[in-house]
Scaffold this motif. Structure first.
Motif, PDB file in Angstrom:
ATOM      1  N   GLU A  28     -24.861  54.007 -10.948  1.00 32.86           N
ATOM      2  CA  GLU A  28     -23.757  54.407 -11.828  1.00 32.86           C
ATOM      3  C   GLU A  28     -24.205  54.415 -13.287  1.00 32.86           C
ATOM      4  OE1 GLU A  28     -20.885  55.756 -10.900  1.00 32.86           O
ATOM      5  OE2 GLU A  28     -21.683  55.547  -8.866  1.00 32.86           O
ATOM      6  N   LYS A  29     -24.987  53.387 -13.661  1.00 33.64           N
ATOM      7  CA  LYS A  29     -25.513  53.350 -15.031  1.00 33.64           C
ATOM      8  C   LYS A  29     -26.434  54.547 -15.266  1.00 33.64           C
ATOM      9  CE  LYS A  29     -25.371  48.387 -15.965  1.00 33.64           C
ATOM     10  NZ  LYS A  29     -26.178  47.183 -16.218  1.00 33.64           N
ATOM     11  N   ALA A  30     -27.277  54.852 -14.296  1.00 28.54           N
ATOM     12  CA  ALA A  30     -28.203  55.979 -14.412  1.00 28.54           C
ATOM     13  C   ALA A  30     -27.424  57.288 -14.546  1.00 28.54           C
ATOM     14  CB  ALA A  30     -29.148  56.030 -13.222  1.00 28.54           C
ATOM     15  N   LYS A  31     -26.356  57.430 -13.756  1.00 26.98           N
ATOM     16  CA  LYS A  31     -25.520  58.627 -13.852  1.00 26.98           C
ATOM     17  C   LYS A  31     -24.925  58.753 -15.247  1.00 26.98           C
ATOM     18  CE  LYS A  31     -23.732  59.448  -9.171  1.00 26.98           C
ATOM     19  NZ  LYS A  31     -22.523  59.395  -8.354  1.00 26.98           N
ATOM     20  N   SER A  32     -24.447  57.642 -15.775  1.00 25.23           N
ATOM     21  CA  SER A  32     -23.849  57.615 -17.106  1.00 25.23           C
ATOM     22  C   SER A  32     -24.886  57.986 -18.171  1.00 25.23           C
ATOM     23  CB  SER A  32     -23.263  56.232 -17.366  1.00 25.23           C
ATOM     24  OG  SER A  32     -22.780  56.152 -18.674  1.00 25.23           O
ATOM     25  N   ILE A  33     -26.085  57.418 -18.055  1.00 28.80           N
ATOM     26  CA  ILE A  33     -27.164  57.714 -19.012  1.00 28.80           C
ATOM     27  C   ILE A  33     -27.563  59.184 -18.913  1.00 28.80           C
ATOM     28  CG2 ILE A  33     -29.598  57.267 -19.532  1.00 28.80           C
ATOM     29  CD1 ILE A  33     -29.046  54.309 -18.762  1.00 28.80           C
ATOM     30  N   ILE A  34     -27.683  59.674 -17.684  1.00 28.63           N
ATOM     31  CA  ILE A  34     -28.059  61.081 -17.474  1.00 28.63           C
ATOM     32  C   ILE A  34     -26.986  61.998 -18.050  1.00 28.63           C
ATOM     33  CG2 ILE A  34     -28.364  62.857 -15.703  1.00 28.63           C
ATOM     34  CD1 ILE A  34     -29.840  60.697 -14.034  1.00 28.63           C
ATOM     35  N   ALA A  35     -25.714  61.675 -17.809  1.00 26.80           N
ATOM     36  CA  ALA A  35     -24.614  62.497 -18.330  1.00 26.80           C
ATOM     37  C   ALA A  35     -24.631  62.510 -19.859  1.00 26.80           C
ATOM     38  CB  ALA A  35     -23.277  61.989 -17.811  1.00 26.80           C
ATOM     39  N   ALA A  36     -24.857  61.332 -20.476  1.00 29.50           N
ATOM     40  CA  ALA A  36     -24.916  61.249 -21.937  1.00 29.50           C
ATOM     41  C   ALA A  36     -26.098  62.049 -22.470  1.00 29.50           C
ATOM     42  CB  ALA A  36     -24.989  59.798 -22.383  1.00 29.50           C
ATOM     43  N   ASP A  37     -27.270  61.883 -21.823  1.00 31.99           N
ATOM     44  CA  ASP A  37     -28.454  62.639 -22.244  1.00 31.99           C
ATOM     45  C   ASP A  37     -28.231  64.142 -22.081  1.00 31.99           C
ATOM     46  OD1 ASP A  37     -29.818  60.381 -22.967  1.00 31.99           O
ATOM     47  OD2 ASP A  37     -31.122  60.319 -21.186  1.00 31.99           O
ATOM     48  N   SER A  39     -25.368  65.689 -22.168  1.00 31.03           N
ATOM     49  CA  SER A  39     -24.415  66.094 -23.206  1.00 31.03           C
ATOM     50  C   SER A  39     -25.120  66.243 -24.553  1.00 31.03           C
ATOM     51  CB  SER A  39     -23.281  65.077 -23.302  1.00 31.03           C
ATOM     52  OG  SER A  39     -22.418  65.422 -24.345  1.00 31.03           O
ATOM     53  N   ARG A  40     -25.976  65.239 -24.897  1.00 32.65           N
ATOM     54  CA  ARG A  40     -26.730  65.322 -26.152  1.00 32.65           C
ATOM     55  C   ARG A  40     -27.664  66.525 -26.154  1.00 32.65           C
ATOM     56  NH1 ARG A  40     -26.741  59.616 -25.829  1.00 32.65           N
ATOM     57  NH2 ARG A  40     -28.700  59.625 -24.690  1.00 32.65           N
ATOM     58  N   SER A  41     -28.311  66.768 -25.017  1.00 33.67           N
ATOM     59  CA  SER A  41     -29.222  67.911 -24.914  1.00 33.67           C
ATOM     60  C   SER A  41     -28.467  69.229 -25.067  1.00 33.67           C
ATOM     61  CB  SER A  41     -29.963  67.898 -23.580  1.00 33.67           C
ATOM     62  OG  SER A  41     -30.809  66.774 -23.497  1.00 33.67           O
ATOM     63  N   ARG A  42     -27.310  69.296 -24.428  1.00 36.90           N
ATOM     64  CA  ARG A  42     -26.493  70.506 -24.558  1.00 36.90           C
ATOM     65  C   ARG A  42     -26.080  70.711 -26.017  1.00 36.90           C
ATOM     66  NH1 ARG A  42     -22.815  69.484 -19.382  1.00 36.90           N
ATOM     67  NH2 ARG A  42     -24.081  70.572 -17.843  1.00 36.90           N
ATOM     68  N   VAL A  47     -26.566  73.525 -31.085  1.00 36.83           N
ATOM     69  CA  VAL A  47     -26.814  73.530 -32.533  1.00 36.83           C
ATOM     70  C   VAL A  47     -28.043  74.382 -32.841  1.00 36.83           C
ATOM     71  CG1 VAL A  47     -27.491  72.085 -34.492  1.00 36.83           C
ATOM     72  CG2 VAL A  47     -25.635  71.352 -32.992  1.00 36.83           C
ATOM     73  N   GLU A  48     -29.121  74.171 -32.070  1.00 35.80           N
ATOM     74  CA  GLU A  48     -30.339  74.958 -32.304  1.00 35.80           C
ATOM     75  C   GLU A  48     -30.079  76.439 -32.054  1.00 35.80           C
ATOM     76  OE1 GLU A  48     -33.252  73.137 -29.780  1.00 35.80           O
ATOM     77  OE2 GLU A  48     -33.598  71.467 -31.161  1.00 35.80           O
ATOM     78  N   GLY A  49     -29.348  76.741 -31.006  1.00 36.81           N
ATOM     79  CA  GLY A  49     -29.008  78.140 -30.701  1.00 36.81           C
ATOM     80  C   GLY A  49     -28.137  78.748 -31.780  1.00 36.81           C
ATOM     81  N   LEU A  50     -27.196  77.963 -32.281  1.00 41.37           N
ATOM     82  CA  LEU A  50     -26.319  78.432 -33.351  1.00 41.37           C
ATOM     83  C   LEU A  50     -27.123  78.719 -34.616  1.00 41.37           C
ATOM     84  CD1 LEU A  50     -23.436  79.027 -34.277  1.00 41.37           C
ATOM     85  CD2 LEU A  50     -23.231  76.620 -34.921  1.00 41.37           C
ATOM     86  N   GLU A  51     -28.045  77.829 -34.948  1.00 40.51           N
ATOM     87  CA  GLU A  51     -28.886  78.033 -36.140  1.00 40.51           C
ATOM     88  C   GLU A  51     -29.753  79.280 -35.973  1.00 40.51           C
ATOM     89  OE1 GLU A  51     -28.776  76.520 -39.115  1.00 40.51           O
ATOM     90  OE2 GLU A  51     -27.048  75.490 -38.266  1.00 40.51           O
TER      91      GLU A  51
END
Length: 190
Positions: A28-37, A39-42, A47-51
């Motif tokens: 569950e912790k790994a899922k949470s970390i993966i989801a956060a990562d 989200s940050r990657s997206r 942001v990079e795509g917008l720039e």
């Protein structure tokens, strides 16, 4: 028949249960970390795509603006040529007497303070200008006007000479000066 349970086996099973629960918590912790990562990657990718899109848009806008300015400059040149061509055509189709009368009237209004006016004209235009001056004689007022033949002038050229000085009133020269001023203005705007 009763069986005796092996304590080691029970401990192994209990340890396996604890390990399984720990693994589920870790999962569950790994899922949470993966989801956060993820989200940050997206977000970072967004942001990079917008720039990148902004940069591409600015470059395309700059290119379009340069093309528009070039097109506008060409249109200005074409417009100057068309207007000057139209002015020349209109003037060329005006009766000679009408042209001369307009020039003389304008020149007289510019030199209203002078009393004696000499109108210098080329030999080819002398006869027509004399007729126009005679026609204008009633409206000249306090001015005494004489027509002077000047063989140094080209047909269509003339200048007024008074005690105040001389003024060139030939249409060709005025149009040429107007033409060059307009072309300089168009050249500066590009």
């Amino acid at each position: 028949m009763s069986k005796i349970v092996d304590l080691d086996a029970i401990e192994d099973r209990l340890a396996a249960g604890v390990t399984f629960r720990d693994m589920q918590v870790l999962k569950e912790k790994a899922k949470s970390i993966i989801a956060a990562d993820l989200s940050r990657s997206r977000q970072k990718g967004y942001v990079e795509g917008l720039e990148a899109a902004k940069e591409q848009f600015i470059m395309a806008l700059d290119r379009a603006l340069r093309e528009f300015r070039q097109h506008l400059h060409m249109q200005e040149r074409a417009m100057v040529d068309a207007v000057l061509g139209a002015v020349r055509a209109i003037i060329d189709h005006l009766p000679e007497e009408e042209r001369v009368a307009a020039l003389v009237r304008r020149a007289l209004s510019d030199i209203a303070a002078a009393e004696t006016v000499k109108l210098n004209v080329p030999p080819e235009d002398a006869e027509g200008v004399r007729k126009v001056v005679e026609t204008l004689g009633k409206t000249v007022g306090e001015h005494t006007m004489t027509v002077v033949v000047n063989s140094l002038l080209s047909p269509g050229e003339m200048f007024l000479e008074t005690s105040l000085g001389r003024i060139h009133i030939g249409l060709d020269r005025q149009i040429t000066r107007l033409e060059s001023a307009l072309r300089r203005g168009v050249a500066r705007s590009s």
